[in-house]
Design an enzyme around this catalytic site. Structure first.
Site, mmCIF file in Angstrom:
data_model
loop_
_atom_site.group_PDB
_atom_site.id
_atom_site.type_symbol
_atom_site.label_atom_id
_atom_site.label_comp_id
_atom_site.label_asym_id
_atom_site.label_seq_id
_atom_site.Cartn_x
_atom_site.Cartn_y
_atom_site.Cartn_z
ATOM 1 N N TYR A 1 0.153 25.075 -15.506
ATOM 2 C CA TYR A 1 0.516 24.451 -14.228
ATOM 3 C C TYR A 1 -0.728 24.187 -13.386
ATOM 4 C CZ TYR A 1 3.024 23.623 -9.873
ATOM 5 O OH TYR A 1 3.515 23.061 -8.730
ATOM 6 N N SER B 1 -0.552 20.903 -5.741
ATOM 7 C CA SER B 1 -0.151 22.301 -5.574
ATOM 8 C C SER B 1 -1.328 23.096 -5.028
ATOM 9 C CB SER B 1 0.261 22.885 -6.918
ATOM 10 O OG SER B 1 0.356 24.293 -6.828
#
Ligand code: ZN
Length: 658
Positions: A555, A542
């Site tokens: 995350y 990510s």
């Protein structure tokens, strides 16, 4: 065998082509009659050409069409008179015959006519059907098969000794038919071709079809009444657990012999194991296929055991023995069927579809051999006859019809999180480039992302070790090994500041996004190291790894940790030729994480329209899951052959990352 003819479902009796299509599909629907493109059918009709002249037309199955799914346009319309004239010629080469057949067509866009078109033309009846029915092959492939056929069918069958299909067979049949008609009013109701198959015919499609069913039914009854009982009940043959690396080693050795990656599919059902464990396996399996066109699916002989080098030697000798003065190039010498007492049957093909066809063909062969052995002894055609068929240009053309193999043909990918979003896009991109793919997800929708025969969806929770083991086992049993792992499964979790973190939510995000990865990697390492070319891993990371966002602690940390894990794997696995790379997508809005409402509310937060919000990156471009899927597939391709440990942004450009 029972007739499946349904008068209510059949087209009108005067729709001759429609009736032929209907009968063809009934035949094609039963694998005991024809398998995967085998067999052919035809109908003779009166029509007019563009000049208005009356013309008798033979609509005959086109090459490349399957009887199970054939439609009217799958038949080539040929001038019957021209075909019958060709039968008067003494000799035609294969290219000459195919040229003449094509030139006899009334439609230049029609498919290539069946190589058996001339045989269909010489039979006077309107409808002609040809199958390779298992029960009939069981009898024709017996020691003393012609006598058995006489015993079963008496005067009802015209028995044709084996002749290579094509012009020679048509000529031979023409002579036999002429000879018979000199002394009789009509042909016997069936024509049985030794070691090849059966023709039936009639004035109506139903008549020809039901005659086919009757022929097969009589063969089945004879077999049932005359076979000795089975000595070992098949239930006694249970599959033993097999080390997945054994299968992957086998696939690698076979792929090396073939010169390209191959798919290997294992079947270890009790009936197959019973066959593979026969004490006389080497004798009964060394005969060859039951009908010659199976050779392009199974090769003449299966490999018994796992000695690929010995099989390759044997194949080269077979080629040398039979090639003679002909100018032929040896086909790849890799086996297509492996019979092993422990593994069972392993079928090999360039794609999963080819391996599946080989499975079907050989399972029928097993049944034919088994029944023939109990009737007195299976006898297939000579090696020379099979060789002639294997290297027949018209058979090779059937295989070439598929075109050039795509980039990842024969390679196997496992994609986690494949039910939706980026994981789904990765699976589809790899499929599009020819890979065989197993998609894994907790979402049951993972089974339905495509109808491709190269895809298997497995419902599994990555946090359950047994479920992961089962998914990896499915991958190897179904396709033979593993070349590519795409780790795309992940959860975002709820946006929450560190001061208010919920420990259970933190733990969940860390477990799914990082905690499951070492276990997954450990389980597939040995398989990736055995990939025929080289193994690849792509981790979907990510942008948050380099540019974390407030409220996304779990995350961002999980993606950073996962990236670090991938870097260590790149270091540890380079010696095995395995490349490990990471993509860092950002703002991919066509995934399950984003709803239109959420996009609208975030856009409002930044004072933007949803459209501008989706493109808030340096390039002002929208990043879709398909964009990421393409990049992941590219990373697995040859352009990145010398790249490992890399991290590639797929984010439209981000000033915090650049
Ligand atoms: Zn045939």
């Amino acid at each position: 065998m029972k007739s499946a003819w349904d008068e209510a479902a059949a087209p009108a009796a005067d729709d001759h082509v429609g009736q032929c299509v209907y009968a063809s599909r009934l035949l094609g629907a039963d694998q005991a009659l024809v398998l995967h493109g085998g067999g052919n059918t035809s109908v003779k009709v009166q029509g007019r050409d563009v000049t208005g002249a009356e013309v008798d037309v033979l609509h005959v199955k086109g090459s490349g069409w399957d009887l199970a799914s054939i439609q009217a346009q799958g038949f080539a319309p040929l001038r019957l008179e021209r075909l019958r004239k060709l039968l008067g010629v003494d000799a035609l080469t294969d290219p000459q015959m195919m040229n003449e057949l094509r030139c006899a067509s009334l439609d230049a866009s029609a498919p290539d006519p069946s190589v058996e078109s001339l045989l269909h033309a010489l039979i006077p009846d309107r409808f002609v059907l040809h199958t390779h029915a298992d029960a009939v092959l069981t009898l024709t492939n017996l020691d003393g098969g012609a006598a058995r056929i006489r015993e079963v069918y008496g005067e009802d069958a015209l028995v044709v000794p084996y002749v290579m299909p094509g012009f020679d067979l048509a000529k031979h049949c023409a002579d036999l038919v002429a000879e018979h008609l000199a002394g009789h009013d009509a042909l016997p109701p069936v024509m049985i071709l030794m070691c090849h198959g059966v023709f039936t015919y009639g004035a109506t499609a139903r008549g020809a079809y039901e005659r086919m069913i009757d022929v097969v039914d009589r063969a089945e009854e004879y077999i049932a009444a005359n076979t000795a009982p089975v000595s070992v009940p098949t239930q006694a043959h249970e599959a033993e657990p097999v080390d997945l690396h054994t299968l992957a080693d086998l696939r690698k050795a076979v792929s090396r012999a073939a010169g390209v990656p191959m798919i290997a599919r294992r079947v270890a059902t009790p009936d197959v194991l019973a066959f593979c464990r026969r004490s006389d396996l080497a004798d009964v399996a060394a005969q060859g296929p039951a009908t010659p066109d199976h050779v392009i699916r199974t090769k003449r002989l299966p490999m018994i055991g796992r000695d690929v080098a010995a099989y390759v030697d044997g194949y080269a000798k077979y080629f040398e023995t039979h090639v003679g003065a002909r100018d032929l190039v040896m086909l790849d010498p890799a086996p297509r069927i492996v019979l092993d007492p422990r593994l069972g049957l392993v079928a090999v093909g360039r794609r999963a579809k080819d391996a599946a066809i080989a499975v079907d063909v050989y399972r029928h062969t097993i049944e034919i051999i088994d029944r023939a052995e109990r009737l007195g002894g299976y006898r297939a055609l000579s090696a020379a006859d099979i060789f002639a068929m294997e290297y027949w240009s018209l058979e090779q053309a059937k295989l070439r019809r598929g075109g050039a193999a795509p980039e990842f043909a024969g390679e196997v990918a496992l994609v986690t999180g494949a039910a939706s979003g980026i994981g789904r896009a990765c699976a589809l991109a790899l499929l599009e480039r020819g890979a065989s793919v197993v998609g894994l997800d907790v979402d049951p929708g993972v089974g339905a992302i495509t109808e491709s025969g190269e895809y298997v969806g497995v419902v599994a929770d990555l946090t359950e070790p047994d479920a992961v083991d089962a998914a990896v086992r499915t991958t190897v049993e179904r396709f033979g090994g593993l070349d590519i792992l795409v780790a795309a499964a992940g959860v975002f979790g709820r946006s929450e500041p560190i001061a208010e973190l919920d420990p259970e939510r933190w733990r969940r995000v860390m477990e799914v996004n990082v905690g499951t990865l070492p276990m997954l990697l450990a389980r597939v390492h040995g398989l990736l190291a055995r990939a025929p070319r080289y193994g690849r891993v792509v981790l979907v990371g990510s942008k948050n790894k380099d540019a974390p966002g407030p409220g996304a602690a779990a995350y961002s940390v999980s993606k950073a940790a996962a990236t670090q894990l991938a870097r260590v794997a790149a270091l540890e696995w380079a010696a095995d030729g395995i490349r490990v790379n990471v993509v860092h997508p950002d703002a991919v809005f066509d995934t399950g994480l984003w709803t239109p409402e959420l996009i609208a509310s975030r856009a409002e937060h930044y004072g933007m329209t949803p459209e501008d919000y989706k493109k808030r990156n340096l390039l002002r471009t929208e990043v879709t899951s398909a964009t990421v899927g393409r990049m992941v597939a590219d990373l697995c391709g040859p352009s990145f052959r010398a790249t490992t440990g890399a991290q590639i942004p797929v984010d439209g450009g981000n000033d915090r990352v650049v």
